[in-house]
Structure formats: structure tokens, C-alpha cells
Motif scaffolding. Structure first.
Motif, PDB file in Angstrom:
ATOM      1  N   PHE A 135       0.750  -1.168   0.119  1.00 44.74           N
ATOM      2  CA  PHE A 135      -0.024  -0.001  -0.035  1.00 44.74           C
ATOM      3  C   PHE A 135       0.803   1.117  -0.020  1.00 44.74           C
ATOM      4  O   PHE A 135       2.203   1.246   0.111  1.00 44.74           O
ATOM      5  N   THR A 136       0.438   2.345  -0.362  1.00 46.42           N
ATOM      6  CA  THR A 136       1.089   3.546  -0.228  1.00 46.42           C
ATOM      7  C   THR A 136       0.437   4.587   0.556  1.00 46.42           C
ATOM      8  O   THR A 136      -0.922   4.626   0.943  1.00 46.42           O
ATOM      9  N   GLN A 137       1.224   5.786   1.090  1.00 46.16           N
ATOM     10  CA  GLN A 137       0.811   6.633   1.899  1.00 46.16           C
ATOM     11  C   GLN A 137       1.405   8.206   1.605  1.00 46.16           C
ATOM     12  O   GLN A 137       2.346   7.883   1.073  1.00 46.16           O
ATOM     13  N   LEU A 138       0.572   9.083   1.531  1.00 43.04           N
ATOM     14  CA  LEU A 138       1.258  10.596   1.351  1.00 43.04           C
ATOM     15  C   LEU A 138       1.756  10.875   2.687  1.00 43.04           C
ATOM     16  O   LEU A 138       1.058  11.026   3.783  1.00 43.04           O
ATOM     17  N   GLN A 139       3.027  11.132   2.699  1.00 38.60           N
ATOM     18  CA  GLN A 139       3.949  11.567   3.817  1.00 38.60           C
ATOM     19  C   GLN A 139       4.552  13.021   3.413  1.00 38.60           C
ATOM     20  O   GLN A 139       4.896  13.325   2.264  1.00 38.60           O
ATOM     21  N   PHE A 176       6.638  19.527   0.247  1.00 40.86           N
ATOM     22  CA  PHE A 176       6.175  18.793  -1.150  1.00 40.86           C
ATOM     23  C   PHE A 176       5.435  17.703  -0.858  1.00 40.86           C
ATOM     24  O   PHE A 176       4.556  17.553  -1.881  1.00 40.86           O
ATOM     25  N   GLY A 177       6.060  16.903  -0.041  1.00 45.10           N
ATOM     26  CA  GLY A 177       5.219  15.619   0.099  1.00 45.10           C
ATOM     27  C   GLY A 177       5.593  14.386  -0.586  1.00 45.10           C
ATOM     28  O   GLY A 177       6.427  14.888  -1.740  1.00 45.10           O
ATOM     29  N   SER A 178       5.652  13.396  -0.198  1.00 46.08           N
ATOM     30  CA  SER A 178       6.093  12.204  -0.904  1.00 46.08           C
ATOM     31  C   SER A 178       5.137  11.047  -0.851  1.00 46.08           C
ATOM     32  O   SER A 178       4.373  10.880   0.225  1.00 46.08           O
ATOM     33  N   GLY A 191      10.304   1.801  -0.060  1.00 39.08           N
ATOM     34  CA  GLY A 191      10.633   2.666  -1.246  1.00 39.08           C
ATOM     35  C   GLY A 191       9.706   4.087  -1.479  1.00 39.08           C
ATOM     36  O   GLY A 191       8.435   3.732  -0.933  1.00 39.08           O
ATOM     37  N   THR A 192      10.294   5.010  -1.891  1.00 35.07           N
ATOM     38  CA  THR A 192       9.383   6.111  -2.176  1.00 35.07           C
ATOM     39  C   THR A 192       9.253   6.091  -3.597  1.00 35.07           C
ATOM     40  O   THR A 192      10.165   6.013  -4.395  1.00 35.07           O
ATOM     41  N   ILE A 193       7.857   6.192  -3.782  1.00 34.94           N
ATOM     42  CA  ILE A 193       7.471   6.050  -5.436  1.00 34.94           C
ATOM     43  C   ILE A 193       7.676   7.341  -5.983  1.00 34.94           C
ATOM     44  O   ILE A 193       8.129   7.654  -7.187  1.00 34.94           O
ATOM     45  N   VAL A 194       7.357   8.606  -5.364  1.00 29.79           N
ATOM     46  CA  VAL A 194       7.600   9.942  -5.914  1.00 29.79           C
ATOM     47  C   VAL A 194       7.719  10.879  -4.889  1.00 29.79           C
ATOM     48  O   VAL A 194       6.978  10.835  -3.956  1.00 29.79           O
ATOM     49  N   SER A 195       8.450  11.768  -5.075  1.00 30.23           N
ATOM     50  CA  SER A 195       8.675  13.121  -4.019  1.00 30.23           C
ATOM     51  C   SER A 195       8.468  14.179  -4.740  1.00 30.23           C
ATOM     52  O   SER A 195       8.989  14.403  -6.054  1.00 30.23           O
ATOM     53  N   GLY A 196       7.682  14.820  -4.072  1.00 29.49           N
ATOM     54  CA  GLY A 196       7.072  16.275  -4.912  1.00 29.49           C
ATOM     55  C   GLY A 196       8.267  17.131  -5.186  1.00 29.49           C
ATOM     56  O   GLY A 196       8.509  17.762  -6.223  1.00 29.49           O
ATOM     57  N   LYS A 197       9.577  17.265  -4.178  1.00 30.47           N
ATOM     58  CA  LYS A 197      10.468  17.983  -4.720  1.00 30.47           C
ATOM     59  C   LYS A 197      11.186  17.803  -5.776  1.00 30.47           C
ATOM     60  O   LYS A 197      12.103  18.435  -6.263  1.00 30.47           O
ATOM     61  N   LEU A 222       6.910  20.288  -6.892  1.00 29.49           N
ATOM     62  CA  LEU A 222       5.508  20.207  -7.228  1.00 29.49           C
ATOM     63  C   LEU A 222       4.760  19.658  -5.760  1.00 29.49           C
ATOM     64  O   LEU A 222       5.049  18.526  -5.303  1.00 29.49           O
ATOM     65  N   GLN A 223       3.954  20.509  -5.121  1.00 27.72           N
ATOM     66  CA  GLN A 223       3.733  20.082  -3.932  1.00 27.72           C
ATOM     67  C   GLN A 223       2.447  18.791  -4.160  1.00 27.72           C
ATOM     68  O   GLN A 223       1.721  19.196  -5.003  1.00 27.72           O
ATOM     69  N   ILE A 224       2.549  17.885  -3.268  1.00 26.05           N
ATOM     70  CA  ILE A 224       1.504  16.640  -3.522  1.00 26.05           C
ATOM     71  C   ILE A 224       0.441  16.835  -2.562  1.00 26.05           C
ATOM     72  O   ILE A 224       0.571  16.721  -1.215  1.00 26.05           O
ATOM     73  N   GLN A 225      -0.595  17.256  -3.032  1.00 27.29           N
ATOM     74  CA  GLN A 225      -1.886  17.131  -2.019  1.00 27.29           C
ATOM     75  C   GLN A 225      -2.529  15.965  -2.166  1.00 27.29           C
ATOM     76  O   GLN A 225      -3.569  15.610  -1.005  1.00 27.29           O
ATOM     77  N   GLY A 226      -2.553  15.243  -3.261  1.00 26.00           N
ATOM     78  CA  GLY A 226      -3.249  14.136  -3.305  1.00 26.00           C
ATOM     79  C   GLY A 226      -2.751  13.293  -4.590  1.00 26.00           C
ATOM     80  O   GLY A 226      -2.100  14.008  -5.373  1.00 26.00           O
ATOM     81  N   TYR A 227      -3.280  12.117  -4.607  1.00 23.25           N
ATOM     82  CA  TYR A 227      -2.646  11.161  -5.716  1.00 23.25           C
ATOM     83  C   TYR A 227      -3.521  10.233  -6.260  1.00 23.25           C
ATOM     84  O   TYR A 227      -4.257   9.642  -5.285  1.00 23.25           O
ATOM     85  N   MET A 228      -3.471   9.524  -7.113  1.00 19.50           N
ATOM     86  CA  MET A 228      -4.179   8.291  -7.650  1.00 19.50           C
ATOM     87  C   MET A 228      -3.599   7.728  -8.846  1.00 19.50           C
ATOM     88  O   MET A 228      -2.812   8.240  -9.573  1.00 19.50           O
TER      89      MET A 228
END
Length: 739
Positions: A59-63, A68-70, A83-89, A100-106
């Protein structure tokens, strides 16, 4: 207040060696409103909801470890980061390496791409608009979904090659496999007139739905809503916003008995680039609260509800290769009162059956049907109500759900086979349990709390075995030991009519049964909504403890019309909202007034929304019982409230005028004797300020003194900045001064 703390670290046989002990007096602290709503001292550990991946084991979580969030990947079994899938920075959508700040994802269904969004703007309770970006996990490239303004409700097609979204009340489809522009599916969208692919205000609020389209399982079709709200009357809200001249915000709000939107369902064929309207009969004055594609990509289900909401048709709409469709009602459910909408309809992968829930037995239960609408079997049985469907394991033939089987105050997690056998209770701790399952139903994350204990989050296998505790709120629990907290205790009693009701009570920390205490009652009381729950109540818990620390007994009682006691208990308030509920709250106050440690001349009540409606009725109809009342954002006349909610429980005002008038607080102001404080947000799009202003006019006409306070630019929740701190200080001071 002081308590003696005895800490004996010595084993018994050494005690005689110590001639005397000097015990320290440990001073426990009292709670302040600032602790709760300014310093947020009692906000517990925040657990980001898990997003299960398609393999069902990750599963994934936004942290947020930075601005920026990851998006971080975890293993369900071990709960270890993998692992980190993507970092906003690291994202560079504008070529300036600004992040790019991540406020949500899908994720796309094949998990090769992601939708990332930020710049979210709240529209109403659920609806938002934001800026969407496409992120390719293989190439690490990111780019805007569209450059023509913010979008709403962007969703990948099942194969991940396209994204649909809504902008300016129209639907668009972006093909990600080409560099071509957007395909505009609808052309007639217009603010306060025509809505495509989204819902109007009242559907969003009362049917809890805002996205108004769905991809077919094969991605070849898009089913969508079209709302014609041109006949619906507008309501205006004044917005101040520190401007020299206030502005007016206008939106369509159908009140009880007034025109609703005309709703149609269309299906767009992507290959033919053509939309066709679904045949749902000839009655435009009805609701379409849900659409859902079945496991068959050529079959769409549509639920249609009549205006009175007591007859629900389930349609199956089948499409042939040429795009033609046929609509058939396969099942109709009727009620003498009303039918409530939920998301318990699930079509099984075998394409032969579906699961449905109903109150038709007198209690809310699950049923298995074939695709012709014939009952195969009732899945669960008993004199209790289910709460929610948590998921279905098609392969194992298991349904997972929560129910109030133990008591209306408790919620437990169960599994059961679709044929009704093999029922198993998965939760073990007393209180309230909820769960979030992984894809494939192999694991779940459990959320548990009780009335006096903050939530514990734990990881389990689907058979209920706990793998580990993920968050135990230890810091908050430790902090609570330093404050003067009373225990929230449950009780039952019978009203003068012989109706048994459930309640909870918090006594002052230094409670003396030989003294008499004032009582502060808190109420909601609306249809199907309980406040007497064996669950932790967050900020409200601490505010109620604060009031108890001030020397008050704090009480809440669930009146008739509330939930999890069967349909008869809940539906008995039909067409007369407020009548039986107020009788029960008055009866509760009289019961409390008869207790030897209660001062019957000092009983007050407070509520918000429906609870504000109830407290307004109690201080008027129950003027001889209640000394004080606080009403926050109250409904004061059911004729002012929206069509779907009000007519569901009251019928049409044209057909039930006495039901509307006999229990609206504006009609009982002459009875007022005690102290009354009314509070409202001036930008409340749900319960309009009109309710409080009409109440004010009625009180003035009746020459009744009262108190009021209004929050400019604040909606039904009355929050933002220092607002909640100000509000709760005001209510606390009002209680201390007048009760």
C-alpha cells in the motif's frame, strides 16, 4: 484539584523497614478551550489512510517530511517501508526545478502512471477543484493534465490510456497516448443551469455524491449525469472577505416542496463519439441517486427513487454492439416511510449475482440476488442493524462488514459467507471498530477506540489475526493522565412513556453524591445519527470534560429516531420530525432532575445543526424544564431546508403542513422562559442563516429576550483561523454565566 498518588516500588516484606512515607501532592491540570482549539494539545496521532496497490500486498501513503510531500510504498505483512514512489521536490512540471506539492494522488489501474493534484479549492462539503498533473513512473516525467483552468474529478480509464475530468460543468477526455488536445464530451454546461459529469448541491449534500460519471469496465463507454437545474430557485449568500463592498454568491438550492433539478443519465460511446440518453421512464420529478457498471461491461445499473423516497427501482441497462440500449426494472423496493441510499450494491465477478442491503425485515441486513432481481438468500440475520459493507472476497465467497450486533453503542467487524454460513466476529475489543481492506481482501488495517480511549490502529490478516500495532496514541494517552478527567459512563432509563433510551454521563472529577449539580446536555438527535457511542469523541470529548471540570454533569441521550435499534425505533418520527425527539429529551431532563445529585432547576442543552434545532425546541416546548439552551446553525423551520433531506423524513409540505409547522421552533417562541443563545455562520450554504434570522424576527415579535452571535464568511462548520477557539470560549462562558 488535587489527588494523592501512591507509588509503592517496594515488595511487601520490606515495608516494615520504612517508618513513614511522605506522599507528594500531584496537581492535575484543568483543560482550557485554548488547549483544545488553539494549541491543539489533544489532537492525537494522525494516521494517513492507506491506498492499497493492485497486488494486494503493498500500500502507499502520502507523507510530509517537507513542504512537497512524498508517496511512500509499504509492505502490508511487515508494515515496513519498501521505497519512495515519488517525491514532490523532485517533480519539475514547469522546467524551473521548483518542485510540485502533492496534495493528493491516484494510480492508473496498471500503476504505470499517477494523477497528482494540488491547489485544491473547496466548493461545497465534498466537491473541489484542483490542478491535476500526469506523472509517468517509467520516464519520471510530469506534465499538466490540462492548461485551460482547474479541473474536478479526474479519473483514469480502466486501461490507463485516458483521463476524464469535469471543467465548467462539462466533461472532457484526455487521450494520454497521443499529443492531441482534449475531447470535449458535452457542450451545454453552464453555471446554475446545466451540470454534466458532476452533481448539484442537494445531491452532493444528501446523497453524499459529487462525481457524476463512471467508466465502463472495458473503458469503451462513459456513463454520466446531466442535471438541468434551470428551474431550481437561487439562494444568495453575502461574502464579506474584508472587501470594501460585499459580494453575492448565488447557487441553486431546492427547498422542501420546490422544483428540483431534472436528472438524466447519458452513456457516451468513445469510438462513435456519440452520447445517448438512458430510458428511465417518464417521471422527471424523481431522483437517480446511484449508477454503477456491473461486472459485464455492456450492462449499467441505475437506481431510481421517487420524489417521496419510498419506492426504489433498480434498472439494468444493456447495450448491444451498435450502441443501442434496453432498460428493465429488475427489482423494486417499497416502504411505508422512506428508503435511505447507501453504497452496499456490489455486482459479483461471476456476472450472475449481486449483494444488496435492506431494512425490509425490520433491521438493516444484507441479501444476495440473482441478475433477474430474485432473492437467492438473506446473508446475515438477527435483531440488529448492519453498519457498513467493508468489502467482498469473490474467490472465497466472503463478505466483510461492521454491525451494531452487540449494542447500538458498539460496532464490530465480522465476516460471513455469501450463503449466510460461517459467520465470524473478527474484532475482539469492546468499543467501536472500523477497517480498511487491501485489494484482494488479504489484509486490513483496523481502527478501534472506546468512549474513554483514543484510537488504536493495527494491522491484521483477513481472518482477524493481528500482525502488529501501527499507532497506539501513547503520547495522547499519557498526556490525558495529567488532567482532571472524569469517566464517560453509559446508562439506560425509561421515559415517562416507557421508552428505554441510552445515554452517557460525565461527572465532575471531584463528584460528591451528597451534593446537587447542574446538568449540561448535548444533543444531535437526527434520523439515524447517534451521539451515544462507545467511541472516542475527539475534541468534543475534551470540551465536555472541561465543562465537567467546571462542576457540571455532562449528558447525552439518543432519542427515538436515532440509529441501530431497528427500523421501528428509527422510522417512528416519520412526517413529524422533532415531536417525539423533543419529548424524549424533555423526558431525559426530567429523569436526570429526579436523581438525588442533580439540581433539577439547572438543566441546560446545546446542539449543532439538527442538534441546534433540537435545543431550540427544548428551550421553547420544554421551557419549564430547561434553564438554558445554545443552538448552533439550527434549522428553525423545515420549510427553509433542502428538498431531499426534508421530504425524505417529512413528505411534501403541501401534503403535510401540520408536520412542518407543529414542530418548527419559530412557531413556539412565545413559550421561551430561559436563556437562549443562537449562533450561525453567515456563509452557511447548508442550513442557511435565514433560519436564525427568521427565529430572531419571531422572538422580537413575541417580545422575548435572547442572545445571538454570527460569524461572517463561515459555513456550516464554523471553523478556520481562531474561529473555533472563539466559538467554544463563547459557549463555555455562556454556560458558566447562565447555568
Amino acid at each position: 484539584m488535587k489527588r494523592n498518588i501512591f507509588v509503592l516500588a517496594l515488595i511487601p516484606y520490606t515495608l516494615y523497614l520504612i517508618p513513614a512515607f511522605t506522599f507528594a501532592q500531584v496537581q492535575k491540570k484543568n483543560i482550557t478551550v485554548e488547549d483544545i482549539w488553539k494549541n491543539y494539545a489533544f489532537f492525537g496521532a494522525q494516521f494517513s489512510p492507506p491506498e492499497s496497490m493492485k497486488d494486494g500486498v503493498h500500500f502507499t501513503q502520502l507523507q510530509y517530511n517537507d513542504d512537497f510531500g512524498s508517496v511512500v510504498k509499504y509492505d502490508y505483512k511487515t508494515y515496513k517501508e519498501s521505497g519512495t514512489i515519488v517525491s514532490g521536490k523532485d517533480l519539475d512540471p514547469d522546467g524551473k526545478k521548483s518542485g510540485l506539492q502533492i496534495q493528493g494522488y491516484m494510480f492508473s489501474p496498471d500503476e504505470t502512471k499517477m494523477l497528482i493534484w494540488n491547489g485544491t479549492e473547496q466548493i461545497y462539503r465534498h466537491s473541489t477543484r484542483e490542478g491535476y498533473y500526469i506523472y509517468d513512473l517509467k520516464t519520471k516525467k510530469v506534465w499538466p493534465l490540462s492548461g485551460d483552468g482547474k479541473q474536478s474529478y479526474a479519473r483514469f480509464s480502466p486501461d490507463g490510456s485516458k483521463v476524464a475530468f469535469v471543467r465548467d460543468n462539462n466533461i472532457f477526455i484526455k487521450d494520454l497516448s497521443t499529443s492531441k488536445g482534449e475531447n470535449q464530451v458535452t457542450m451545454d454546461g453552464k453555471v446554475n443551469s446545466i451540470i454534466n459529469g458532476a452533481t448539484d448541491w442537494v445531491y452532493e449534500e444528501e446523497f453524499t455524491m459529487d462525481i457524476g460519471y463512471q467508466w465502463s469496465p472495458d473503458g469503451k463507454r462513459l456513463a454520466y449525469y446531466r442535471f438541468d437545474e434551470s428551474r431550481v430557485k437561487e439562494f444568495s449568500l453575502t461574502e464579506y472577505n474584508d472587501a470594501l463592498y460585499p459580494t453575492q454568491y448565488k447557487y441553486k438550492y431546492p427547498k422542501a416542496g420546490e422544483d428540483n433539478s431534472i436528472v438524466d443519465i447519458y452513456v457516451y460511446d468513445l469510438a462513435a463519439r456519440k452520447a445517448s440518453k438512458v430510458d428511465l421512464g417518464n417521471n422527471p420529478d424523481s431522483y437517480v441517486p446511484r449508477i454503477l457498471w456491473t461486472a459485464d461491461a455492456n450492462t449499467l445499473s441505475v437506481q431510481k427513487l421517487n420524489r417521496l423516497q419510498n419506492e426504489l427501482d433498480l434498472y439494468l441497462v444493456k447495450f448491444d454492439d451498435k450502441g443501442n440500449s434496453t432498460s428493465n426494472v429488475i427489482m423494486t423496493e417499497k416502504s411505508d416511510t422512506y428508503i435511505e441510499i447507501n453504497d452496499h450494491l456490489v455486482f459479483l465477478d461471476n456476472k450472475k449475482q449481486f449483494v444488496w442491503s435492506s431494512e425490509k425485515s425490520g433491521f438493516w441486513h444484507f441479501y444476495l440476488y440473482d441478475m433477474g432481481g430474485k432473492t437467492v438468500n438473506q446473508i446475515d440475520t438477527g435483531r440488529y442493524d448492519i453498519v457498513d459493507l467493508k468489502g467482498i472476497d469473490d474467490k472465497a465467497g466472503l463478505l466483510y462488514y461492521t454491525s451494531a450486533e452487540s449494542s447500538p453503542m458498539e460496532k464490530d467487524l465480522f465476516s460471513i459467507k455469501l450463503d449466510g454460513s460461517g459467520k465470524k466476529k473478527l474484532s475482539s475489543a469492546k468499543g467501536t471498530t472500523d477497517a480498511s481492506f487491501s485489494t484482494g481482501m488479504k489484509y486490513y488495517i483496523e481502527f478501534h477506540s472506546d468512549a474513554n480511549t483514543p484510537s488504536v490502529v493495527s494491522l491484521h490478516t483477513a481472518d482477524g489475526k493481528m500482525l502488529q500495532v501501527l499507532s497506539d496514541n501513547a503520547k495522547l494517552k499519557e498526556k490525558m493522565t495529567g488532567y482532571n478527567l472524569g469517566k464517560k459512563e453509559f446508562f439506560k432509563f425509561k421515559t415517562p412513556e416507557g421508552i428505554e433510551l441510552n445515554g452517557w454521563m460525565i461527572k465532575p472529577p471531584d463528584f460528591d453524591p451528597n451534593k446537587k449539580y447542574p446538568v449540561f446536555m448535548t444533543v444531535y438527535g437526527g434520523p439515524g445519527v447517534n451521539t451515544v457511542n462507545d467511541a472516542f469523541d475527539g475534541a468534543n470529548y475534551f470540551w465536555h470534560q472541561l465543562i465537567a471540570e467546571k462542576g457540571y454533569i455532562v449528558v447525552s441521550v439518543d432519542n427515538r429516531g436515532t440509529g441501530y435499534r431497528g427500523s421501528q425505533f428509527k422510522h417512528c418520527t416519520y412526517r413529524q420530525l422533532g415531536k417525539l425527539e423533543t419529548m424524549d429529551q424533555i423526558g431525559s431532563a426530567k429523569y436526570l432532575g429526579g436523581l438525588p445529585y442533580v439540581d433539577k432547576n439547572r438543566i441546560g442543552i446545546q446542539g449543532w445543526s439538527f442538534g441546534g434545532y433540537m435545543s431550540s425546541l427544548c428551550i421553547t416546548k420544554g421551557a419549564d424544564v430547561f434553564k438554558m439552551a445554545i443552538a448552533v446553525a439550527p434549522v428553525t423551520n423545515w420549510r427553509y431546508y433542502d428538498s431531499i433531506y426534508t421530504e425524505r423524513y417529512m413528505g411534501l409540505p403541501q401534503e403535510n403542513p401540520s408536520g412542518y409547522d407543529d414542530n418548527s421552533p419559530v412557531n413556539f417562541v412565545k413559550e421561551l422562559k430561559g436563556k437562549f443563545l443562537m449562533i450561525h455562520g453567515l456563509a452557511d450554504d447548508n442550513v442557511h442563516f435565514q433560519n436564525s434570522s427568521e427565529m430572531v424576527l419571531a422572538l422580537i415579535k413575541a417580545n422575548k429576550q435572547f442572545d445571538s452571535f454570527y460569524y461572517p464568511d463561515k459555513n456550516h462548520g464554523i471553523y478556520g483561523g481562531n474561529t473555533r477557539n472563539h466559538l467554544y470560549n463563547m459557549m463555555t462562558n455562556y454556560i458558566l454565566a447562565n447555568l
